[in-house]
Design an enzyme around this catalytic site. Structure first.
Site, PDB file in Angstrom:
ATOM      1  N   CYS A  30       0.867  -1.187   0.000  1.00 19.99           N
ATOM      2  CA  CYS A  30       0.000   0.000   0.000  1.00 19.99           C
ATOM      3  C   CYS A  30       0.902   1.236   0.000  1.00 19.99           C
ATOM      4  O   CYS A  30       1.658   1.465   0.939  1.00 19.99           O
ATOM      5  CB  CYS A  30      -0.885  -0.056   1.243  1.00 19.99           C
ATOM      6  N   CYS A  73      -2.651  15.143   2.835  1.00 18.33           N
ATOM      7  CA  CYS A  73      -3.692  15.161   1.812  1.00 18.33           C
ATOM      8  C   CYS A  73      -4.507  16.426   1.998  1.00 18.33           C
ATOM      9  O   CYS A  73      -4.818  16.820   3.116  1.00 18.33           O
ATOM     10  CB  CYS A  73      -4.599  13.940   1.929  1.00 18.33           C
ATOM     11  N   CYS A  99     -11.126  14.501   4.209  1.00 11.57           N
ATOM     12  CA  CYS A  99     -12.272  13.645   4.516  1.00 11.57           C
ATOM     13  C   CYS A  99     -12.391  13.548   6.042  1.00 11.57           C
ATOM     14  O   CYS A  99     -11.392  13.451   6.755  1.00 11.57           O
ATOM     15  CB  CYS A  99     -12.099  12.262   3.900  1.00 11.57           C
TER      16      CYS A  99
HETATM   17 FE1  SF4 Z   1      -7.230  12.229   1.360  1.00 14.34          FE
HETATM   18 FE2  SF4 Z   1      -9.781  11.643   1.889  1.00 14.34          FE
HETATM   19 FE3  SF4 Z   1      -8.168   9.759   0.829  1.00 14.34          FE
HETATM   20 FE4  SF4 Z   1      -7.832  10.594   3.386  1.00 14.34          FE
HETATM   21  S1  SF4 Z   1      -9.585   9.489   2.569  1.00 14.34           S
HETATM   22  S2  SF4 Z   1      -6.222  10.293   1.864  1.00 14.34           S
HETATM   23  S3  SF4 Z   1      -8.372  12.789   3.215  1.00 14.34           S
HETATM   24  S4  SF4 Z   1      -8.817  11.711  -0.119  1.00 14.34           S
END
Ligand code: SF4
Ligand code: SAH
Length: 369
Positions: free
Chosen positions: A104, A111, A115
């Protein structure tokens, strides 16, 4: 400064060799040494002309990000932390599962998409990883894990499900994907390489054209109202557009399917009505549903759906005709489970300061039943 040859796929390396007055077959030889044999020392590339080895030694390097730590979980999951400079570090996780060994890989330091339930998102964003930093994770992990007694590589599959949103780092991602598929490099089949996206619609179309590997889409909610809160990029690319993009993607890979990921959040997205809405939403997309039990991290503001509710949710979907799997939680004793990868990110987006009001907590209580 010397050029890091891990930044190039076959085409890029051939071009760079041409600029140095070197023939394409030389580029192929060096590519094979670097990626197929995992060789980082030009002097050890024994069938490459001595003069070229010396020239490469002067002009170029093979430099993956250095390993900061390497931890082994009780269940065999292994987590690597790599130093990508200036105080940032990224995580890569190896997950053994029977015959299969999945790596992974991260695509960004942090990021930007935020989220609500994701530890990487919580940390904010620093920068995109370079191609060398992306493929370097596979290079390093292959060195560490090696081959089985039959001479096959232990790493048989790659998923772009580590830190970051791969499709917002498109230009650096594509050469790395091409190396994964290249027979002179890692030689993985298209279906053994998966890109996971939160739904960057235009980049999904570009990926279909450039390198149609297996696609996983992080759905997490069956309606725009809820998905806007859980996966904020939904406000830009809402569900109807996302479903249409999934269908377009499959035109480039007709016998494939989309894997929809769905994190199970207690009292948030796991009710019977959610399951029914989900069945309706995905009815026209050949797909599999992958339910991911939520993995907690400090102050996440969410709880994992209890196991019996996950089973009920899965059975409603199966009755509705979907293929459903529930992801086993792996490596949580070393914080290597989905959504727990935090690495070390010097946040440039100042998210942590901005989020003085804990939005995720009000969200979790606001929609709880
Ligand atoms: Fe980015 Fe959302 Fe994926 Fe987390 S879940 S890495 S915040 S896109
Ligand atoms: N940015 C990409 C890929 C990285 S995340 C994406 O969002 O798809 C890989 C998967 O882990 C995604 O489906 C993501 O939503 C999920 N995930 C994030 N946080 C999680 C958590 N705390 N528990 C379980 N899964 C989580």
């Amino acid at each position: 400064m010397r050029v890091n040859l891990l930044d190039f796929d076959a085409e890029g390396l051939t071009d760079w060799f041409a600029q140095q007055g070197e023939k394409p077959f030389r580029a192929r030889q060096v590519l094979r040494w670097m990626h197929h044999f995992g060789e980082g020392d030009f002097n050890a590339m024994s069938d490459v002309a001595k003069s070229l080895r010396a020239k490469l030694g002067d002009m170029a390097t093979v430099s993956p990000a250095p390993t900061l730590s390497d931890k082994l979980s009780e269940d065999g999951t292994r987590k690597f932390l790599f130093d990508v400079g200036n105080g940032n570090a990224i995580e890569t996780v190896f997950i053994p599962e029977g015959e299969r060994g999945t790596l992974c890989i991260s695509s960004q330091a942090g990021c930007a998409l935020d989220c609500a339930f994701c530890s990487t998102g919580r940390q904010g964003f620093n920068r995109n990883l370079t191609t060398a930093e992306i493929i370097g994770q596979l290079w390093q992990a292959n060195q560490a894990l090696g081959h089985d007694p039959q001479g096959e590589r232990i790493i048989s599959n790659v998923v772009m499900m580590g830190m970051g949103e791969p499709l917002t780092n498109f230009d650096n991602l594509i050469p790395a994907l091409r190396l994964m598929l290249d027979d002179n490099a890692y030689g993985l089949s298209r279906r053994r390489v998966t890109v996971s996206t939160s739904g960057i619609v235009p980049a999904m179309d570009r990926l279909a054209e450039a390198c149609p590997v297996a696609l996983a889409v992080s759905l997490h909610a069956p309606t725009d109202g809820l998905r806007d809160k859980l996966v904020p990029i939904n406000r830009k690319y809402p569900l109807a557009e996302l479903m249409a993009a999934c269908q377009r993607y499959l035109r480039h890979a007709p016998r494939d399917f989309i894997t929809f990921e769905y994190v199970m959040l207690d009292g948030v997205n796991d009710g019977d009505a959610d399951a029914r809405a989900l069945l309706h939403l995905v009815r026209d997309v050949p797909c599999k549903l992958n339910l991911i039990p939520f993995n907690a991290f400090p102050n996440s503001g969410f709880r994992r759906t209890p196991a019996d509710r996950i089973r009920r949710f899965a059975s409603l979907l199966i009755e509705g005709g979907l293929v459903v799997t529930t992801r086993k939680t792996r490596g949580d004793d070393i914080d290597a489970a989905c959504g727990q990868l935090a690495g070390q990110v010097l946040d440039k987006s100042r998210r942590v300061q901005r989020a003085a009001i804990p939005i995720h907590i009000s969200l979790a209580s606001g929609v709880a039943r």
